[in-house]
Motif scaffolding. Structure first.
Motif, PDB file in Angstrom:
ATOM      1  N   VAL A   1      -1.683 -32.389  17.005  1.00  0.00           N
ATOM      2  CA  VAL A   1      -1.651 -31.066  17.516  1.00  0.00           C
ATOM      3  C   VAL A   1      -1.275 -31.116  18.819  1.00  0.00           C
ATOM      4  O   VAL A   1      -0.320 -30.083  19.218  1.00  0.00           O
ATOM      5  CB  VAL A   1      -3.167 -30.444  17.594  1.00  0.00           C
ATOM      6  CG1 VAL A   1      -3.260 -29.183  18.344  1.00  0.00           C
ATOM      7  CG2 VAL A   1      -3.866 -30.178  16.077  1.00  0.00           C
ATOM      8  N   LEU A   2      -1.455 -31.952  19.667  1.00  0.00           N
ATOM      9  CA  LEU A   2      -0.996 -32.038  21.124  1.00  0.00           C
ATOM     10  C   LEU A   2       0.573 -32.209  21.032  1.00  0.00           C
ATOM     11  O   LEU A   2       1.474 -31.709  21.691  1.00  0.00           O
ATOM     12  CB  LEU A   2      -1.573 -33.008  21.828  1.00  0.00           C
ATOM     13  CG  LEU A   2      -3.142 -33.026  22.270  1.00  0.00           C
ATOM     14  CD1 LEU A   2      -3.654 -34.214  22.809  1.00  0.00           C
ATOM     15  CD2 LEU A   2      -3.022 -31.786  23.206  1.00  0.00           C
ATOM     16  N   ALA A   3       0.930 -33.190  20.188  1.00  0.00           N
ATOM     17  CA  ALA A   3       2.472 -33.481  19.892  1.00  0.00           C
ATOM     18  C   ALA A   3       2.995 -32.189  19.374  1.00  0.00           C
ATOM     19  O   ALA A   3       4.217 -32.018  19.884  1.00  0.00           O
ATOM     20  CB  ALA A   3       2.700 -34.877  19.058  1.00  0.00           C
ATOM     21  N   GLY A   4       2.557 -31.626  18.432  1.00  0.00           N
ATOM     22  CA  GLY A   4       3.092 -30.308  18.003  1.00  0.00           C
ATOM     23  C   GLY A   4       3.464 -29.304  18.786  1.00  0.00           C
ATOM     24  O   GLY A   4       4.442 -28.498  18.874  1.00  0.00           O
ATOM     25  N   ALA A   5       2.321 -29.024  19.585  1.00  0.00           N
ATOM     26  CA  ALA A   5       2.427 -28.053  20.515  1.00  0.00           C
ATOM     27  C   ALA A   5       3.530 -28.114  21.787  1.00  0.00           C
ATOM     28  O   ALA A   5       4.161 -27.208  22.343  1.00  0.00           O
ATOM     29  CB  ALA A   5       1.056 -27.895  21.051  1.00  0.00           C
ATOM     30  N   ARG A   6       3.730 -29.441  22.035  1.00  0.00           N
ATOM     31  CA  ARG A   6       4.802 -29.878  23.024  1.00  0.00           C
ATOM     32  C   ARG A   6       5.831 -29.634  22.342  1.00  0.00           C
ATOM     33  O   ARG A   6       6.989 -28.968  22.960  1.00  0.00           O
ATOM     34  CB  ARG A   6       4.578 -31.341  23.261  1.00  0.00           C
ATOM     35  CG  ARG A   6       5.391 -31.686  24.303  1.00  0.00           C
ATOM     36  CD  ARG A   6       4.879 -31.228  25.760  1.00  0.00           C
ATOM     37  NE  ARG A   6       5.594 -31.521  26.985  1.00  0.00           N
ATOM     38  CZ  ARG A   6       5.136 -32.705  27.773  1.00  0.00           C
ATOM     39  NH1 ARG A   6       4.380 -33.258  27.458  1.00  0.00           N
ATOM     40  NH2 ARG A   6       6.163 -33.031  28.710  1.00  0.00           N
ATOM     41  N   VAL A   7       6.211 -29.873  21.235  1.00  0.00           N
ATOM     42  CA  VAL A   7       7.600 -29.666  20.360  1.00  0.00           C
ATOM     43  C   VAL A   7       7.737 -28.131  20.271  1.00  0.00           C
ATOM     44  O   VAL A   7       8.771 -27.642  20.607  1.00  0.00           O
ATOM     45  CB  VAL A   7       7.676 -30.419  19.261  1.00  0.00           C
ATOM     46  CG1 VAL A   7       8.914 -30.062  18.480  1.00  0.00           C
ATOM     47  CG2 VAL A   7       7.669 -31.907  19.523  1.00  0.00           C
ATOM     48  N   ALA A   8       6.679 -27.514  19.660  1.00  0.00           N
ATOM     49  CA  ALA A   8       6.886 -26.041  19.088  1.00  0.00           C
ATOM     50  C   ALA A   8       6.716 -25.055  20.068  1.00  0.00           C
ATOM     51  O   ALA A   8       7.550 -23.942  20.275  1.00  0.00           O
ATOM     52  CB  ALA A   8       5.834 -25.834  17.971  1.00  0.00           C
ATOM     53  N   GLY A   9       6.113 -25.324  21.159  1.00  0.00           N
ATOM     54  CA  GLY A   9       6.025 -24.449  22.243  1.00  0.00           C
ATOM     55  C   GLY A   9       5.013 -23.278  21.759  1.00  0.00           C
ATOM     56  O   GLY A   9       4.427 -23.297  20.766  1.00  0.00           O
ATOM     57  N   ALA A  10       4.762 -22.390  22.705  1.00  0.00           N
ATOM     58  CA  ALA A  10       3.911 -21.099  22.498  1.00  0.00           C
ATOM     59  C   ALA A  10       4.984 -20.038  21.926  1.00  0.00           C
ATOM     60  O   ALA A  10       6.001 -19.812  22.389  1.00  0.00           O
ATOM     61  CB  ALA A  10       3.165 -20.776  23.747  1.00  0.00           C
ATOM     62  N   ALA A  11       4.155 -18.998  21.405  1.00  0.00           N
ATOM     63  CA  ALA A  11       4.985 -17.814  21.104  1.00  0.00           C
ATOM     64  C   ALA A  11       5.491 -17.000  22.399  1.00  0.00           C
ATOM     65  O   ALA A  11       4.567 -17.026  23.281  1.00  0.00           O
ATOM     66  CB  ALA A  11       4.033 -17.024  20.100  1.00  0.00           C
ATOM     67  N   ARG A  12       6.774 -16.759  22.015  1.00  0.00           N
ATOM     68  CA  ARG A  12       7.272 -15.740  23.399  1.00  0.00           C
ATOM     69  C   ARG A  12       7.783 -14.340  22.797  1.00  0.00           C
ATOM     70  O   ARG A  12       8.152 -14.175  21.721  1.00  0.00           O
ATOM     71  CB  ARG A  12       8.319 -16.689  23.808  1.00  0.00           C
ATOM     72  CG  ARG A  12       8.015 -18.084  24.592  1.00  0.00           C
ATOM     73  CD  ARG A  12       9.146 -18.741  24.556  1.00  0.00           C
ATOM     74  NE  ARG A  12       9.154 -20.179  25.108  1.00  0.00           N
ATOM     75  CZ  ARG A  12       9.658 -20.953  25.476  1.00  0.00           C
ATOM     76  NH1 ARG A  12      11.159 -20.538  25.427  1.00  0.00           N
ATOM     77  NH2 ARG A  12       9.688 -22.072  25.810  1.00  0.00           N
ATOM     78  N   PRO A  13       7.790 -13.525  23.620  1.00  0.00           N
ATOM     79  CA  PRO A  13       8.401 -12.072  23.265  1.00  0.00           C
ATOM     80  C   PRO A  13       9.579 -12.370  22.896  1.00  0.00           C
ATOM     81  O   PRO A  13      10.481 -13.020  23.609  1.00  0.00           O
ATOM     82  CB  PRO A  13       8.301 -11.217  24.549  1.00  0.00           C
ATOM     83  CG  PRO A  13       7.100 -11.864  25.468  1.00  0.00           C
ATOM     84  CD  PRO A  13       7.223 -13.536  24.954  1.00  0.00           C
ATOM     85  N   GLY A  14      10.342 -11.652  21.960  1.00  0.00           N
ATOM     86  CA  GLY A  14      11.645 -11.833  21.326  1.00  0.00           C
ATOM     87  C   GLY A  14      11.741 -12.986  20.445  1.00  0.00           C
ATOM     88  O   GLY A  14      12.795 -13.210  20.258  1.00  0.00           O
ATOM     89  N   ASP A  15      10.895 -13.708  19.957  1.00  0.00           N
ATOM     90  CA  ASP A  15      11.018 -14.826  19.362  1.00  0.00           C
ATOM     91  C   ASP A  15      11.443 -14.067  17.935  1.00  0.00           C
ATOM     92  O   ASP A  15      11.332 -13.102  17.294  1.00  0.00           O
ATOM     93  CB  ASP A  15       9.592 -15.428  18.870  1.00  0.00           C
ATOM     94  CG  ASP A  15       9.327 -16.767  19.879  1.00  0.00           C
ATOM     95  OD1 ASP A  15      10.321 -17.084  20.453  1.00  0.00           O
ATOM     96  OD2 ASP A  15       8.200 -17.155  19.892  1.00  0.00           O
ATOM     97  N   PRO A  16      12.633 -14.898  17.318  1.00  0.00           N
ATOM     98  CA  PRO A  16      12.749 -14.639  15.913  1.00  0.00           C
ATOM     99  C   PRO A  16      11.704 -14.970  14.723  1.00  0.00           C
ATOM    100  O   PRO A  16      10.670 -15.544  15.342  1.00  0.00           O
ATOM    101  CB  PRO A  16      13.958 -15.566  15.481  1.00  0.00           C
ATOM    102  CG  PRO A  16      13.749 -16.701  16.591  1.00  0.00           C
ATOM    103  CD  PRO A  16      13.041 -16.218  17.730  1.00  0.00           C
ATOM    104  N   VAL A  17      11.778 -14.441  13.658  1.00  0.00           N
ATOM    105  CA  VAL A  17      10.853 -14.528  12.680  1.00  0.00           C
ATOM    106  C   VAL A  17      10.264 -15.908  12.512  1.00  0.00           C
ATOM    107  O   VAL A  17       9.175 -16.390  12.392  1.00  0.00           O
ATOM    108  CB  VAL A  17      11.226 -14.017  11.293  1.00  0.00           C
ATOM    109  CG1 VAL A  17      10.276 -14.257   9.942  1.00  0.00           C
ATOM    110  CG2 VAL A  17      11.188 -12.501  11.497  1.00  0.00           C
TER     111      VAL A  17
END
Length: 247
Positions: free
Chosen positions: A87-103
């Motif tokens: 989870v920690l590694a995935g969160a580091r790579v994927a990041g958090a949701a942001r306004p204007g994100d694509p689908v």
């Protein structure tokens, strides 16, 4: 010569908001099928713990203390720790949701590539140690599988869609039953049913392979993941426009 006016009529395409949201949901369903497969393989072939159901593993860890079962404690505890690392590694790579994100943001696919790398190591360790694995090898394989699904869990969180998950689905079941009780429209219930059926189908297929076709277990985990990565890599990157009622 008459001037031709551009055709500005709206078109319904697979790259429109509805089509992209449906495609995302389909890919999450495929990842949930993978989750069911991995949990079945982990529980039946790798020491009796789960690769993604950390609630179940925490129950097993508590039971191990009550039963004074050190082996179960090591197995379930190792799966929990590995999932957290994933989870920690995935969160580091994927990041958090942001306004204007694509689908389907590109970092989600990059996180899935990390998951693929972990499962490739899983494949090598599995095949090298056939026809039978020692208990220590089984523990390593379980830890790799749990870490991979931890990465996947973080990747899906990047979408920022409340309740959307491919690994922890008790909330999905609760939401479905609540929706049925409230007589919610079918189109709001169908995505939840599809996710839960994918999990159970994956568990059934994973159990069959773990018991009768042991050598093919890693392939069963890799094929759905590679398919999702291949499709998601071609997803448009324009800012998403959420369609009302879309999954």
């Amino acid at each position: 010569m008459a001037r031709t006016e551009p055709d500005v009529r709206p078109r319904t395409t697979t790259n429109g908001p509805d089509g992209l949201l449906r495609r995302r949901h389909t890919l999450v369903v495929v990842l949930t099928f993978l989750t069911g497969c991995a949990d079945a393989v982990g529980f039946l072939a790798l020491g009796g713990a789960f690769s993604s159901v950390m609630t179940g593993n925490m129950v097993l860890l508590g039971m191990s203390a009550g039963r004074e079962n050190a082996e179960l404690a090591v197995t379930s505890g190792s799966a929990i720790v590995s999932f957290v690392v994933g989870v920690l590694a995935g969160a580091r790579v994927a990041g958090a949701a942001r306004p204007g994100d694509p689908v389907w943001p590109r970092p989600v696919t990059r996180a899935l590539l990390l998951e693929l790398g972990v499962f490739l190591v899983f494949l090598v360790v599995w095949e090298v140690n056939l026809p039978e694995h020692s208990d220590n090898v089984d523990l390593v394989l379980l830890m790799l599988s749990a870490a991979a699904l931890g990465v996947q869990s973080s990747a899906i969180q990047r979408f920022g869609v409340p309740g959307l998950s491919s690994t922890y689905l008790t909330g999905t079941l609760t939401s479905l039953i609540g929706g049925v009780a409230a007589r919610s429209p079918w189109h709001t219930l169908r995505p939840k049913i599809q996710i839960l059926l994918a999990l159970m189908t994956g568990a059934a297929v994973g159990a069959l392979v773990a018991v009768h076709l042991t050598g093919w277990a890693p392939v069963l985990l890799l094929v759905p993941l590679v398919s999702v990565i291949a499709v998601s890599a071609r997803m448009p990157q324009e800012p998403a426009v959420e369609a009302p009622g879309a999954p």
